[in-house]
Design a protein around this motif. Structure first.
Motif, PDB file in Angstrom:
ATOM      1  N   ALA A  95     -74.937  26.734  48.987  1.00  0.00           N
ATOM      2  CA  ALA A  95     -74.291  26.047  50.425  1.00  0.00           C
ATOM      3  C   ALA A  95     -73.669  27.139  50.966  1.00  0.00           C
ATOM      4  CB  ALA A  95     -73.135  25.129  49.467  1.00  0.00           C
ATOM      5  N   GLU A  96     -73.836  26.777  52.401  1.00  0.00           N
ATOM      6  CA  GLU A  96     -73.301  27.740  53.547  1.00  0.00           C
ATOM      7  C   GLU A  96     -71.958  28.095  53.355  1.00  0.00           C
ATOM      8  OE1 GLU A  96     -73.224  28.256  58.225  1.00  0.00           O
ATOM      9  OE2 GLU A  96     -74.760  26.815  57.089  1.00  0.00           O
ATOM     10  N   GLU A  97     -71.252  27.028  52.640  1.00  0.00           N
ATOM     11  CA  GLU A  97     -69.660  27.264  52.962  1.00  0.00           C
ATOM     12  C   GLU A  97     -69.392  28.079  51.644  1.00  0.00           C
ATOM     13  OE1 GLU A  97     -67.388  23.705  52.127  1.00  0.00           O
ATOM     14  OE2 GLU A  97     -69.051  22.803  50.744  1.00  0.00           O
ATOM     15  N   TRP A  98     -70.371  28.001  50.700  1.00  0.00           N
ATOM     16  CA  TRP A  98     -69.963  29.071  49.424  1.00  0.00           C
ATOM     17  C   TRP A  98     -70.088  30.364  49.791  1.00  0.00           C
ATOM     18  CZ3 TRP A  98     -72.540  26.591  44.215  1.00  0.00           C
ATOM     19  CH2 TRP A  98     -71.893  25.391  43.904  1.00  0.00           C
ATOM     20  N   ILE A  99     -71.043  30.646  50.758  1.00  0.00           N
ATOM     21  CA  ILE A  99     -71.322  31.920  51.173  1.00  0.00           C
ATOM     22  C   ILE A  99     -70.092  32.580  51.906  1.00  0.00           C
ATOM     23  CG2 ILE A  99     -72.720  33.444  52.840  1.00  0.00           C
ATOM     24  CD1 ILE A  99     -74.979  31.598  52.150  1.00  0.00           C
ATOM     25  N   THR A 100     -69.454  31.715  52.858  1.00  0.00           N
ATOM     26  CA  THR A 100     -68.334  32.143  53.559  1.00  0.00           C
ATOM     27  C   THR A 100     -67.149  32.318  52.539  1.00  0.00           C
ATOM     28  OG1 THR A 100     -68.898  30.450  55.396  1.00  0.00           O
ATOM     29  CG2 THR A 100     -66.382  31.233  55.032  1.00  0.00           C
ATOM     30  N   TYR A 101     -67.094  31.427  51.349  1.00  0.00           N
ATOM     31  CA  TYR A 101     -66.161  31.938  50.787  1.00  0.00           C
ATOM     32  C   TYR A 101     -66.235  33.112  49.700  1.00  0.00           C
ATOM     33  CZ  TYR A 101     -64.270  27.152  51.256  1.00  0.00           C
ATOM     34  OH  TYR A 101     -63.787  26.102  51.829  1.00  0.00           O
ATOM     35  N   GLN A 102     -67.442  33.386  49.527  1.00  0.00           N
ATOM     36  CA  GLN A 102     -67.811  34.604  48.846  1.00  0.00           C
ATOM     37  C   GLN A 102     -67.330  35.905  49.760  1.00  0.00           C
ATOM     38  OE1 GLN A 102     -68.183  34.923  46.048  1.00  0.00           O
ATOM     39  NE2 GLN A 102     -69.809  33.505  45.063  1.00  0.00           N
ATOM     40  N   VAL A 103     -67.751  35.623  51.077  1.00  0.00           N
ATOM     41  CA  VAL A 103     -67.511  36.923  51.867  1.00  0.00           C
ATOM     42  C   VAL A 103     -65.919  36.955  52.087  1.00  0.00           C
ATOM     43  CG1 VAL A 103     -67.316  37.592  54.531  1.00  0.00           C
ATOM     44  CG2 VAL A 103     -69.449  36.515  53.340  1.00  0.00           C
ATOM     45  N   MET A 104     -65.122  36.033  51.964  1.00  0.00           N
ATOM     46  CA  MET A 104     -63.815  35.984  52.080  1.00  0.00           C
ATOM     47  C   MET A 104     -63.145  36.715  50.825  1.00  0.00           C
ATOM     48  SD  MET A 104     -62.612  32.195  53.395  1.00  0.00           S
ATOM     49  CE  MET A 104     -60.748  32.649  52.932  1.00  0.00           C
ATOM     50  N   GLN A 105     -63.825  36.518  49.862  1.00  0.00           N
ATOM     51  CA  GLN A 105     -63.246  37.143  48.416  1.00  0.00           C
ATOM     52  C   GLN A 105     -63.597  38.667  48.627  1.00  0.00           C
ATOM     53  OE1 GLN A 105     -65.018  35.263  44.893  1.00  0.00           O
ATOM     54  NE2 GLN A 105     -65.088  33.448  45.902  1.00  0.00           N
ATOM     55  N   ALA A 106     -64.855  39.094  49.057  1.00  0.00           N
ATOM     56  CA  ALA A 106     -65.237  40.505  49.222  1.00  0.00           C
ATOM     57  C   ALA A 106     -64.017  40.987  50.402  1.00  0.00           C
ATOM     58  CB  ALA A 106     -66.698  40.666  49.854  1.00  0.00           C
ATOM     59  N   LEU A 117     -63.609  45.508  42.679  1.00  0.00           N
ATOM     60  CA  LEU A 117     -64.084  45.589  44.010  1.00  0.00           C
ATOM     61  C   LEU A 117     -65.719  45.592  43.974  1.00  0.00           C
ATOM     62  CD1 LEU A 117     -64.140  46.119  47.147  1.00  0.00           C
ATOM     63  CD2 LEU A 117     -64.136  48.493  46.477  1.00  0.00           C
ATOM     64  N   LEU A 118     -66.080  46.104  43.088  1.00  0.00           N
ATOM     65  CA  LEU A 118     -67.595  45.968  42.880  1.00  0.00           C
ATOM     66  C   LEU A 118     -68.215  44.579  42.610  1.00  0.00           C
ATOM     67  CD1 LEU A 118     -68.390  49.384  41.099  1.00  0.00           C
ATOM     68  CD2 LEU A 118     -68.877  49.004  43.549  1.00  0.00           C
ATOM     69  N   GLN A 119     -67.301  44.011  41.795  1.00  0.00           N
ATOM     70  CA  GLN A 119     -67.758  42.716  41.494  1.00  0.00           C
ATOM     71  C   GLN A 119     -67.817  41.626  42.830  1.00  0.00           C
ATOM     72  OE1 GLN A 119     -65.018  42.423  37.552  1.00  0.00           O
ATOM     73  NE2 GLN A 119     -65.247  40.415  38.119  1.00  0.00           N
ATOM     74  N   THR A 120     -66.756  41.839  43.770  1.00  0.00           N
ATOM     75  CA  THR A 120     -66.687  40.921  44.731  1.00  0.00           C
ATOM     76  C   THR A 120     -67.680  41.065  45.634  1.00  0.00           C
ATOM     77  OG1 THR A 120     -65.181  42.350  45.921  1.00  0.00           O
ATOM     78  CG2 THR A 120     -64.054  40.637  44.578  1.00  0.00           C
ATOM     79  N   LEU A 121     -68.291  42.392  45.636  1.00  0.00           N
ATOM     80  CA  LEU A 121     -69.265  42.833  46.571  1.00  0.00           C
ATOM     81  C   LEU A 121     -70.793  42.279  46.244  1.00  0.00           C
ATOM     82  CD1 LEU A 121     -68.408  46.515  47.700  1.00  0.00           C
ATOM     83  CD2 LEU A 121     -67.928  44.235  48.930  1.00  0.00           C
ATOM     84  N   VAL A 122     -70.793  42.296  44.550  1.00  0.00           N
ATOM     85  CA  VAL A 122     -71.972  41.891  44.147  1.00  0.00           C
ATOM     86  C   VAL A 122     -72.213  40.411  44.274  1.00  0.00           C
ATOM     87  CG1 VAL A 122     -73.345  41.630  41.909  1.00  0.00           C
ATOM     88  CG2 VAL A 122     -72.401  43.761  42.671  1.00  0.00           C
ATOM     89  N   ARG A 123     -71.028  39.871  43.762  1.00  0.00           N
ATOM     90  CA  ARG A 123     -70.819  38.422  43.930  1.00  0.00           C
ATOM     91  C   ARG A 123     -71.163  37.759  45.364  1.00  0.00           C
ATOM     92  NH1 ARG A 123     -66.299  37.555  40.849  1.00  0.00           N
ATOM     93  NH2 ARG A 123     -64.991  37.362  42.652  1.00  0.00           N
ATOM     94  N   SER A 124     -70.903  38.385  46.333  1.00  0.00           N
ATOM     95  CA  SER A 124     -71.184  38.035  47.915  1.00  0.00           C
ATOM     96  C   SER A 124     -72.676  38.112  48.263  1.00  0.00           C
ATOM     97  CB  SER A 124     -69.928  38.582  48.708  1.00  0.00           C
ATOM     98  OG  SER A 124     -70.049  39.744  48.610  1.00  0.00           O
ATOM     99  N   GLY A 125     -73.315  39.210  47.370  1.00  0.00           N
ATOM    100  CA  GLY A 125     -74.675  39.585  47.958  1.00  0.00           C
ATOM    101  C   GLY A 125     -74.827  40.830  48.830  1.00  0.00           C
ATOM    102  N   HIS A 126     -73.685  41.310  48.798  1.00  0.00           N
ATOM    103  CA  HIS A 126     -73.563  42.753  49.538  1.00  0.00           C
ATOM    104  C   HIS A 126     -73.910  43.890  48.955  1.00  0.00           C
ATOM    105  CE1 HIS A 126     -71.272  39.684  52.182  1.00  0.00           C
ATOM    106  NE2 HIS A 126     -71.991  40.486  53.105  1.00  0.00           N
ATOM    107  N   LEU A 127     -73.985  44.029  47.725  1.00  0.00           N
ATOM    108  CA  LEU A 127     -74.173  45.249  46.817  1.00  0.00           C
ATOM    109  C   LEU A 127     -75.299  44.952  45.660  1.00  0.00           C
ATOM    110  CD1 LEU A 127     -73.257  48.065  46.273  1.00  0.00           C
ATOM    111  CD2 LEU A 127     -71.627  47.080  44.766  1.00  0.00           C
TER     112      LEU A 127
END
Length: 559
Positions: free
Chosen positions: A461-472, A44-54
Motif C-alpha cells: 500500500a502506498e500509504e505504508w511506503i510513506t510511513y516507512q519513509v517517515m520511520q527512516a 538506523l540500518l533497520q529503518t533504512l532496510v525496512r523502507s527499502g532504501h538499503l
C-alpha cells in the motif's frame, strides 16, 4: 546506634558517592554508552532496510540486526545503567558500600560482561537470530542462552550487594525511616529477583537442554508464558529508576521539595504487587490459556495505572508549586516558569511528556478487544519506543548529565549543557516522527518486524511506503542524537576539573518528617502479598499447560 539521631547526622545533602564505588559505577556507564552506539547503529540500518532504501552487505540479515538492536538496547544498556545508578544512589544516601558489597557489584559486572560478549558473538555469527524475545520454535546456539543466563545471574549478584547495603543501613539506624531513594532501589531489586525466576526457569530447563540436543522439543506455550511472566516486569525494571529520578532528584534540581515521601513509597509498593502477575496480557491472542485467566490479568494490568497516575500527580504538583513560588498566577502560567535552559530538567521532562501517549497506548495494548486490532502490528513497536525509548532513555541521559561529573570531579559547562539540550530536542523530534509513523502504520495493518520486500516490495500500500519513509527519517534523527550523546559522554568525563564536584541532587519531601508507614517497610508482608498475587494469576494457567492438550501447541512438550 542510638535511635534519637537527628536526620542531618544520618544523611548529608553534600555526601558524595564513595571513590571506590564511583569506579564501579563508571565501569557500568562505559557499557551503557557503547551499547547505545552499537544498538542505535543497528536501529538506523533497520529503518533504512525496512523502507527499502538499503540492502545490507556481507550477508548480514535484517533479523540478525533486529536481534542485536533488541538485546543490546533492551537488555544490555538498561541492565548496566540500572546496576550503576542504583549503586551510586546507595553510596550517596546510605554511605559507601562495604568491601564485600562492592565485591559483589564487581563480580556481577564481570558476569554481565562475559554473558554479553558470549551472546553478542553468537548474534554476530548469525547463530542467534531469534530476536530479544527468543520465541520457540526459533532456536539459537546454546552459547547465546548461556550468555543471557550469565547476564541475569550477574544482575542477581550485584543486586545482592545492593540489598545488603540497604538492610545494613536499616539495621544500623533502626527506628529511622530509610532514605527514600534506597527504599526505591530495594523495591526494584526485589521485584527483579522475583520476576527473573520465570526467564531463568525457561532458559535453564527448556532452551539450553533443547539447544544442546538433550531433548528434541519443548512446550512452546509454557516457554512464552514464563518469558512474559518476566517480560512485563522487565518494563518496570527499566522504568522505576526513571521514577526514582522524577520523584526524588528532579525536585532538587528545581530547588524545591518533592511532593510526598509516603505517596512515593506507596506507588513503588503497588508496582511491586502488580508489575509481575500481568504478563499474560501479552498473550491475549494465544491459544491454551483460558479467557478467564486472560481477563484476570488484564484487570491486574489496569491496577498498574494507579501508581502511574500517583506519579503524574506528584510530579505536576511539584512543577506547579515551583512555578507559583516564582510568581505564576494563571491556570498554566507555572509551565512557563520551569527551568527550560537546564538540561538536567529538560531531558527527563521531555521523557515524561512521551509517557502520556505511551500510557494510553499501554491501556490499548492490554485491552482484550482493542488488542485484537493492533496485536503483532508495528503499532506495538511504536509503543515500546515511546515508553522505553523515550521516558526511560531520556531520563537516563538526564541522570548521566550530573552523575558523570559528580563521579569524576568535573563540572557541567555551558557547552555541555547546551549539547544536552540539543540531544534532548533531536531525540524527541526523531522519536516523535518514527513512533507516530509506527502507530499509524500499525492501525492500517502493517505487520511487526517485517521488511519492505516481505510486504511485497513496490506492491504494498502506498500509504505504508510513506510511513516507512517517515520511520527512516525519524531513525536518522535518532542516530544523530546518539552521536551527540556519545560526544557528550566523553566531554562530561574529560571536561574541566571543578573546585567542588557536581552535586548529586537529592530532594527533601514536603512530608519528610511525617511518621513512617510501618507496613510499607515490612518486607516479609510485601513479599507474601507479591507471591500470593502471582500464585493466583499463574497457578492454574501453568498447571493446564502440563495437564491439558493445548490447541496450536501440538508436537511440543517440556521434555
Amino acid at each position: 546506634m542510638s535511635n534519637n539521631l537527628s536526620p542531618d547526622k544520618i544523611f548529608s545533602p553534600l555526601q558524595k558517592v564513595g571513590a571506590k564505588d564511583a569506579k564501579l559505577v563508571l565501569a557500568n556507564m562505559y557499557w551503557v554508552i557503547f551499547s547505545l552506539f552499537i544498538g542505535g547503529t543497528a536501529g538506523l540500518l533497520q529503518t533504512l532496510v525496512r523502507s527499502g532504501h538499503l540492502e545490507l552487505p556481507f550477508g548480514i540479515g535484517y533479523y540478525q540486526l533486529l536481534t542485536l538492536h533488541g538485546v543490546i538496547l533492551a537488555l544490555v544498556l538498561t541492565f548496566f545503567f540500572i546496576m550503576g545508578f542504583q549503586i551510586a544512589i546507595l553510596s550517596k544516601v546510605c554511605g559507601p558500600l562495604s568491601r564485600s558489597q562492592r565485591k559483589l557489584g564487581w563480580t556481577g559486572f564481570w558476569l554481565m560482561t562475559a554473558g554479553t560478549l558470549m551472546s553478542a558473538a553468537m548474534i554476530a555469527l548469525n547463530e542467534a537470530t531469534v530476536l530479544y524475545t527468543f520465541y520457540a520454535p526459533l532456536q539459537a546456539h546454546a552459547i547465546h542462552y548461556i550468555g543471557l543466563t550469565l547476564v541475569i545471574v550477574g544482575t542477581w549478584v550485584s543486586v545482592a550487594g545492593q540489598l545488603m547495603k540497604y538492610f545494613s543501613w536499616k539495621k544500623e539506624f533502626k527506628g529511622h525511616k530509610t532514605p527514600l531513594l534506597s527504599y526505591m532501589t530495594a523495591v526494584n531489586n526485589v521485584m527483579w529477583i522475583v520476576c527473573t525466576i520465570g526467564v531463568a526457569v525457561t532458559v535453564l530447563f527448556q532452551f539450553i537442554p533443547w539447544s544442546l540436543g538433550w531433548v528434541d522439543r519443548i512446550n512452546v506455550s509454557l516457554s512464552r508464558t514464563l518469558f512474559w511472566y518476566f517480560g512485563h516486569a522487565l518494563v518496570y525494571f527499566w522504568l522505576l529508576p526513571a521514577y526514582m529520578s522524577w520523584y526524588a532528584i528532579i525536585p532538587k534540581i528545581l530547588g524545591t521539595k518533592g511532593f510526598s515521601d509516603n505517596l512515593a513509597r506507596m506507588s513503588f509498593v503497588l508496582f511491586l504487587f502488580f508489575s509481575i502477575p500481568v504478563g499474560i496480557h501479552h498473550q491475549l491472542v494465544e491459544p491454551g490459556i483460558d479467557a478467564f485467566w486472560k481477563g484476570l490479568q488484564v484487570v491486574l494490568t489496569f491496577m498498574v495505572i494507579i501508581p502511574s497516575l500517583m506519579t503524574a500527580f506528584s510530579l505536576f504538583a511539584v512543577f506547579e508549586t515551583y512555578g507559583r513560588n516564582r510568581g505564576a498566577k494563571g491556570l498554566l502560567d507555572w509551565f512557563k516558569k520551569l527551568p527550560w535552559k537546564d538540561a538536567r530538567f529538560v531531558l527527563p521532562f521531555l521523557g515524561m511528556l512521551f509517557f502520556i501517549p505511551g500510557g494510553i497506548g499501554g491501556i490499548i495494548n492490554a485491552s482484550g478487544q482493542m488488542n485484537q486490532m493492533i496485536h503483532n502490528t508495528i503499532w506495538v513497536v511504536g509503543h515500546f519506543h515511546i515508553t522505553v525509548g523515550a521516558p526511560v532513555i531520556l531520563t537516563y541521559f538526564g541522570v548521566m548529565l550530573f552523575l558523570l561529573p559528580h563521579l569524576t570531579g568535573r563540572k557541567i559547562t555551558k557547552q555541555t549543557n547546551n549539547m544536552a539540550l540539543y540531544l534532548g530536542y533531536t531525540w524527541t523530534f526523531g522519536m516523535g516522527i518514527m513512533s507516530l509513523a509506527m502507530h499509524f502504520a500499525g492501525l492500517r495493518g502493517a505487520p511487526r518486524r517485517s521488511t519492505y520486500s516481505e510486504y511485497g516490495g513496490a506492491g504494498i500500500a502506498e500509504e505504508w511506503i510513506t510511513y516507512q519513509v517517515m520511520q527512516a527519517v525519524g531513525g536518522s534523527f535518532l542516530f544523530l542524537a546518539i552521536i551527540i550523546a556519545v560526544i557528550l559522554f566523553f566531554k562530561l568525563m574529560t571536561g574541566p576539573k571543578a573546585d567542588q564536584p557536581e552535586v548529586f541532587p537529592v530532594a527533601e519531601m514536603m512530608d519528610q518528617n511525617a511518621p513512617q508507614t510501618k507496613w510499607v517497610e515490612n518486607w516479609r508482608l510485601l513479599i507474601i502479598i507479591t507471591v500470593f498475587l502471582i500464585l493466583i494469576a499463574y497457578t492454574v494457567p501453568i498447571t493446564q499447560m502440563f495437564t491439558e492438550n493445548i490447541p496450536g501447541a501440538e508436537g511440543y512438550k517440556l521434555w
